[in-house]
Design a protein around this motif. Structure first.
Motif, PDB file in Angstrom:
ATOM      1  N   ASN A 137     -33.017 -13.115 -17.056  1.00 22.60           N
ATOM      2  CA  ASN A 137     -34.100 -12.241 -17.517  1.00 22.60           C
ATOM      3  C   ASN A 137     -34.071 -10.891 -16.799  1.00 22.60           C
ATOM      4  O   ASN A 137     -35.111 -10.330 -16.445  1.00 22.60           O
ATOM      5  CB  ASN A 137     -35.464 -12.911 -17.314  1.00 22.60           C
ATOM      6  CG  ASN A 137     -36.574 -12.229 -18.089  1.00 22.60           C
ATOM      7  OD1 ASN A 137     -36.358 -11.739 -19.195  1.00 22.60           O
ATOM      8  ND2 ASN A 137     -37.765 -12.182 -17.509  1.00 22.60           N
ATOM      9  N   ALA A 138     -32.885 -10.366 -16.601  1.00 22.00           N
ATOM     10  CA  ALA A 138     -32.743  -9.096 -15.898  1.00 22.00           C
ATOM     11  C   ALA A 138     -33.040  -7.918 -16.822  1.00 22.00           C
ATOM     12  O   ALA A 138     -32.823  -7.998 -18.034  1.00 22.00           O
ATOM     13  CB  ALA A 138     -31.324  -8.956 -15.348  1.00 22.00           C
ATOM     14  N   VAL A 139     -33.517  -6.854 -16.224  1.00 22.82           N
ATOM     15  CA  VAL A 139     -33.639  -5.590 -16.949  1.00 22.82           C
ATOM     16  C   VAL A 139     -32.555  -4.627 -16.488  1.00 22.82           C
ATOM     17  O   VAL A 139     -32.133  -3.749 -17.233  1.00 22.82           O
ATOM     18  CB  VAL A 139     -35.034  -4.964 -16.766  1.00 22.82           C
ATOM     19  CG1 VAL A 139     -35.261  -4.516 -15.304  1.00 22.82           C
ATOM     20  CG2 VAL A 139     -35.242  -3.786 -17.710  1.00 22.82           C
ATOM     21  N   PHE A 140     -32.070  -4.836 -15.258  1.00 19.22           N
ATOM     22  CA  PHE A 140     -31.017  -3.994 -14.683  1.00 19.22           C
ATOM     23  C   PHE A 140     -30.076  -4.870 -13.875  1.00 19.22           C
ATOM     24  O   PHE A 140     -30.501  -5.814 -13.204  1.00 19.22           O
ATOM     25  CB  PHE A 140     -31.634  -2.928 -13.772  1.00 19.22           C
ATOM     26  CG  PHE A 140     -30.615  -2.214 -12.922  1.00 19.22           C
ATOM     27  CD1 PHE A 140     -29.864  -1.167 -13.443  1.00 19.22           C
ATOM     28  CD2 PHE A 140     -30.401  -2.594 -11.604  1.00 19.22           C
ATOM     29  CE1 PHE A 140     -28.911  -0.518 -12.667  1.00 19.22           C
ATOM     30  CE2 PHE A 140     -29.447  -1.950 -10.819  1.00 19.22           C
ATOM     31  CZ  PHE A 140     -28.711  -0.912 -11.353  1.00 19.22           C
ATOM     32  N   ALA A 141     -28.771  -4.543 -13.934  1.00 14.71           N
ATOM     33  CA  ALA A 141     -27.798  -5.303 -13.156  1.00 14.71           C
ATOM     34  C   ALA A 141     -26.537  -4.480 -12.925  1.00 14.71           C
ATOM     35  O   ALA A 141     -26.191  -3.608 -13.719  1.00 14.71           O
ATOM     36  CB  ALA A 141     -27.428  -6.605 -13.867  1.00 14.71           C
ATOM     37  N   VAL A 142     -25.862  -4.777 -11.826  1.00 12.48           N
ATOM     38  CA  VAL A 142     -24.517  -4.276 -11.573  1.00 12.48           C
ATOM     39  C   VAL A 142     -23.666  -5.449 -11.105  1.00 12.48           C
ATOM     40  O   VAL A 142     -24.188  -6.481 -10.660  1.00 12.48           O
ATOM     41  CB  VAL A 142     -24.475  -3.162 -10.493  1.00 12.48           C
ATOM     42  CG1 VAL A 142     -25.206  -1.918 -10.960  1.00 12.48           C
ATOM     43  CG2 VAL A 142     -25.038  -3.663  -9.162  1.00 12.48           C
ATOM     44  N   ASN A 143     -22.358  -5.294 -11.231  1.00 13.36           N
ATOM     45  CA  ASN A 143     -21.469  -6.318 -10.694  1.00 13.36           C
ATOM     46  C   ASN A 143     -21.645  -6.407  -9.178  1.00 13.36           C
ATOM     47  O   ASN A 143     -21.991  -5.427  -8.520  1.00 13.36           O
ATOM     48  CB  ASN A 143     -20.014  -5.996 -11.028  1.00 13.36           C
ATOM     49  CG  ASN A 143     -19.531  -4.713 -10.378  1.00 13.36           C
ATOM     50  OD1 ASN A 143     -19.880  -3.621 -10.836  1.00 13.36           O
ATOM     51  ND2 ASN A 143     -18.735  -4.816  -9.322  1.00 13.36           N
ATOM     52  N   GLY A 144     -21.386  -7.582  -8.636  1.00 12.18           N
ATOM     53  CA  GLY A 144     -21.524  -7.784  -7.199  1.00 12.18           C
ATOM     54  C   GLY A 144     -20.220  -7.619  -6.454  1.00 12.18           C
ATOM     55  O   GLY A 144     -19.412  -6.744  -6.770  1.00 12.18           O
ATOM     56  N   PHE A 182     -28.137  -2.245 -18.422  1.00 12.81           N
ATOM     57  CA  PHE A 182     -29.568  -1.944 -18.436  1.00 12.81           C
ATOM     58  C   PHE A 182     -30.174  -2.284 -19.793  1.00 12.81           C
ATOM     59  O   PHE A 182     -29.671  -1.834 -20.841  1.00 12.81           O
ATOM     60  CB  PHE A 182     -29.811  -0.459 -18.123  1.00 12.81           C
ATOM     61  CG  PHE A 182     -31.271  -0.072 -18.085  1.00 12.81           C
ATOM     62  CD1 PHE A 182     -32.082  -0.459 -17.033  1.00 12.81           C
ATOM     63  CD2 PHE A 182     -31.827   0.679 -19.109  1.00 12.81           C
ATOM     64  CE1 PHE A 182     -33.424  -0.121 -16.985  1.00 12.81           C
ATOM     65  CE2 PHE A 182     -33.161   1.032 -19.083  1.00 12.81           C
ATOM     66  CZ  PHE A 182     -33.973   0.627 -18.016  1.00 12.81           C
ATOM     67  N   ASN A 183     -31.216  -3.100 -19.767  1.00 12.10           N
ATOM     68  CA  ASN A 183     -31.992  -3.415 -20.959  1.00 12.10           C
ATOM     69  C   ASN A 183     -31.113  -3.831 -22.144  1.00 12.10           C
ATOM     70  O   ASN A 183     -31.261  -3.343 -23.261  1.00 12.10           O
ATOM     71  CB  ASN A 183     -32.879  -2.221 -21.344  1.00 12.10           C
ATOM     72  CG  ASN A 183     -33.918  -2.594 -22.389  1.00 12.10           C
ATOM     73  OD1 ASN A 183     -34.358  -3.739 -22.450  1.00 12.10           O
ATOM     74  ND2 ASN A 183     -34.300  -1.631 -23.207  1.00 12.10           N
ATOM     75  N   GLY A 184     -30.197  -4.730 -21.881  1.00  9.59           N
ATOM     76  CA  GLY A 184     -29.392  -5.295 -22.950  1.00  9.59           C
ATOM     77  C   GLY A 184     -28.139  -4.532 -23.313  1.00  9.59           C
ATOM     78  O   GLY A 184     -27.422  -4.932 -24.238  1.00  9.59           O
ATOM     79  N   GLU A 185     -27.856  -3.449 -22.604  1.00  6.43           N
ATOM     80  CA  GLU A 185     -26.700  -2.618 -22.944  1.00  6.43           C
ATOM     81  C   GLU A 185     -25.828  -2.347 -21.717  1.00  6.43           C
ATOM     82  O   GLU A 185     -26.333  -2.192 -20.603  1.00  6.43           O
ATOM     83  CB  GLU A 185     -27.157  -1.270 -23.525  1.00  6.43           C
ATOM     84  CG  GLU A 185     -28.010  -1.363 -24.773  1.00  6.43           C
ATOM     85  CD  GLU A 185     -27.225  -1.817 -25.990  1.00  6.43           C
ATOM     86  OE1 GLU A 185     -25.983  -1.700 -25.973  1.00  6.43           O
ATOM     87  OE2 GLU A 185     -27.852  -2.274 -26.962  1.00  6.43           O
ATOM     88  N   VAL A 186     -24.512  -2.286 -21.943  1.00  5.43           N
ATOM     89  CA  VAL A 186     -23.597  -1.831 -20.902  1.00  5.43           C
ATOM     90  C   VAL A 186     -23.689  -0.315 -20.844  1.00  5.43           C
ATOM     91  O   VAL A 186     -23.448   0.367 -21.846  1.00  5.43           O
ATOM     92  CB  VAL A 186     -22.151  -2.272 -21.195  1.00  5.43           C
ATOM     93  CG1 VAL A 186     -21.211  -1.763 -20.100  1.00  5.43           C
ATOM     94  CG2 VAL A 186     -22.066  -3.789 -21.310  1.00  5.43           C
ATOM     95  N   VAL A 187     -24.056   0.226 -19.699  1.00  8.70           N
ATOM     96  CA  VAL A 187     -24.310   1.659 -19.569  1.00  8.70           C
ATOM     97  C   VAL A 187     -23.011   2.459 -19.492  1.00  8.70           C
ATOM     98  O   VAL A 187     -22.870   3.508 -20.119  1.00  8.70           O
ATOM     99  CB  VAL A 187     -25.172   1.935 -18.320  1.00  8.70           C
ATOM    100  CG1 VAL A 187     -25.354   3.432 -18.099  1.00  8.70           C
ATOM    101  CG2 VAL A 187     -26.532   1.248 -18.451  1.00  8.70           C
ATOM    102  N   ASN A 188     -22.054   1.971 -18.730  1.00 10.03           N
ATOM    103  CA  ASN A 188     -20.816   2.717 -18.499  1.00 10.03           C
ATOM    104  C   ASN A 188     -19.713   2.273 -19.458  1.00 10.03           C
ATOM    105  O   ASN A 188     -19.964   1.527 -20.403  1.00 10.03           O
ATOM    106  CB  ASN A 188     -20.359   2.538 -17.049  1.00 10.03           C
ATOM    107  CG  ASN A 188     -19.939   1.111 -16.731  1.00 10.03           C
ATOM    108  OD1 ASN A 188     -20.666   0.164 -17.023  1.00 10.03           O
ATOM    109  ND2 ASN A 188     -18.759   0.966 -16.151  1.00 10.03           N
ATOM    110  N   ARG A 189     -18.493   2.746 -19.229  1.00 12.05           N
ATOM    111  CA  ARG A 189     -17.343   2.360 -20.039  1.00 12.05           C
ATOM    112  C   ARG A 189     -16.319   1.658 -19.152  1.00 12.05           C
ATOM    113  O   ARG A 189     -15.453   2.293 -18.551  1.00 12.05           O
ATOM    114  CB  ARG A 189     -16.707   3.606 -20.682  1.00 12.05           C
ATOM    115  CG  ARG A 189     -17.510   4.107 -21.867  1.00 12.05           C
ATOM    116  CD  ARG A 189     -17.126   5.476 -22.369  1.00 12.05           C
ATOM    117  NE  ARG A 189     -15.697   5.729 -22.520  1.00 12.05           N
ATOM    118  CZ  ARG A 189     -15.213   6.816 -23.135  1.00 12.05           C
ATOM    119  NH1 ARG A 189     -16.053   7.720 -23.656  1.00 12.05           N
ATOM    120  NH2 ARG A 189     -13.920   7.006 -23.232  1.00 12.05           N
TER     121      ARG A 189
END
Length: 311
Positions: free
Chosen positions: A130-137, A287-294
């Motif tokens: 149920n994340a709204v924001f995430a990055v790889n660890g 973020f919010n269901g979308e991959v922000v970067n490429r």
């Protein structure tokens, strides 16, 4: 005589084949086949954590836009920074995060399991939590060493490298894993530890020599050097964090950055401490269901863990 020579050649061929097969089996076991140590992380944290429940602003009304999220005193704001032109273009995605409490920044493992070679897409792990924001660890699951404390729970205690510890009071520090233990860190208030590196900013200054550091990123591959896609975490002050994802290997869009260039970005954002996370094809901001970067792989790469903020 000729027959013995042929037999010798055959024996040598068989030996090479056996060695090759043995090497392949070892490599598969070490880098591919999942080895599950904790089959249900959620249950494990519930049983072993002092307090695994994040301090959230449940009563606060959340605000969500295309590039920001606010809930009480927790906020995430994402911006894009592009510098250079042509093949020298660098595109970085910056998430400035303010936390109501350090425990709002959480870690999640792929498939709700802990162990080696257990992976899932960042988006899958984020959505499952149920994340709204995430990055790889830090892709802990590639290694069998390093101190791993997540959400206030110890998973591994085998110090091997320079780590980052984030404490429950919202502060963070770079430390030598070989000079302490997971329990000692926990006793000092550790909430999450990361084991990749190196530290790229300390006391607000770029760490010298970081472009020559080798990290065990892959078998026989020290691709941490040079211009690469990158992910990093930076601490501005208590409960004030920035995440930076730099795209790379994409001429005309983003070439990637050296470690020193990554550190320079962090310093420009005002961090006192910054630490390099897994990069290359793993570098991803969601973020919010979308991959922000490429991502440089042309799509998401499965990784072992994420850092995230839940809705």
């Amino acid at each position: 005589m000729r027959r013995r020579v042929k037999q010798g050649i055959l024996a040598a061929t068989v030996s090479v084949a056996l060695v090759t097969a043995g090497g392949a089996t070892w490599a598969l076991n070490r880098f591919v086949i999942p080895h599950v140590s904790v089959a249900d992380v959620a249950a494990y944290e519930a049983a072993h954590g002092e307090d695994s429940t994040p301090v959230a602003s449940a009563s606060a009304e959340a605000s969500l836009t295309e590039d920001s999220y606010t809930s009480g005193s927790t906020s995430v704001t994402i911006t894009t920074r592009t510098t250079g032109t042509g093949d020298d273009t660098v595109t970085a995605y910056i998430a400035e995060v303010t936390l109501s409490d350090a425990t709002v920044l959480r870690s999640a493992f792929a498939n709700n399991q802990f162990g080696e070679n257990i992976t899932a897409l960042v988006s899958e792990t984020a959505e499952a939590n149920n994340a709204v924001f995430a990055v790889n660890g830090d892709y802990y699951g590639f290694r069998d060493s390093g101190i791993v404390i997540r959400n206030g729970v110890v998973y591994r205690d085998d110090g091997a490298r320079e780590g980052l510890v984030i404490y429950r009071d919202g502060t963070a520090a770079v430390y030598d894993e070989t000079q302490t233990t997971a329990q000692a860190l926990l006793d000092d208030g550790a909430w999450n530890t990361l084991s990749f590196g190196p530290a790229i900013v300390e006391d607000g200054a770029v760490v010298a020599g970081i472009d020559d550091v080798e990290i065990d990123t892959n078998f026989g591959n020290h691709s941490i050097q040079g211009e690469q896609p990158r992910t990093a975490i930076g601490i501005i002050d208590a409960n004030h964090i920035v995440f930076v994802v730099v795209d790379g290997r994409d001429a005309g869009y983003s070439r990637g950055v050296t470690m020193t260039e990554l550190a320079d970005i962090m310093v420009s954002l005002g961090v006192s401490t910054a630490y390099n996370l897994d990069g290359g094809g793993s570098s991803e901001m969601w973020f919010n269901g979308e991959v922000v970067n490429r991502p440089s792989n042309g799509g998401e790469r499965a990784t072992s863990d994420i850092l995230y903020i839940a809705k």
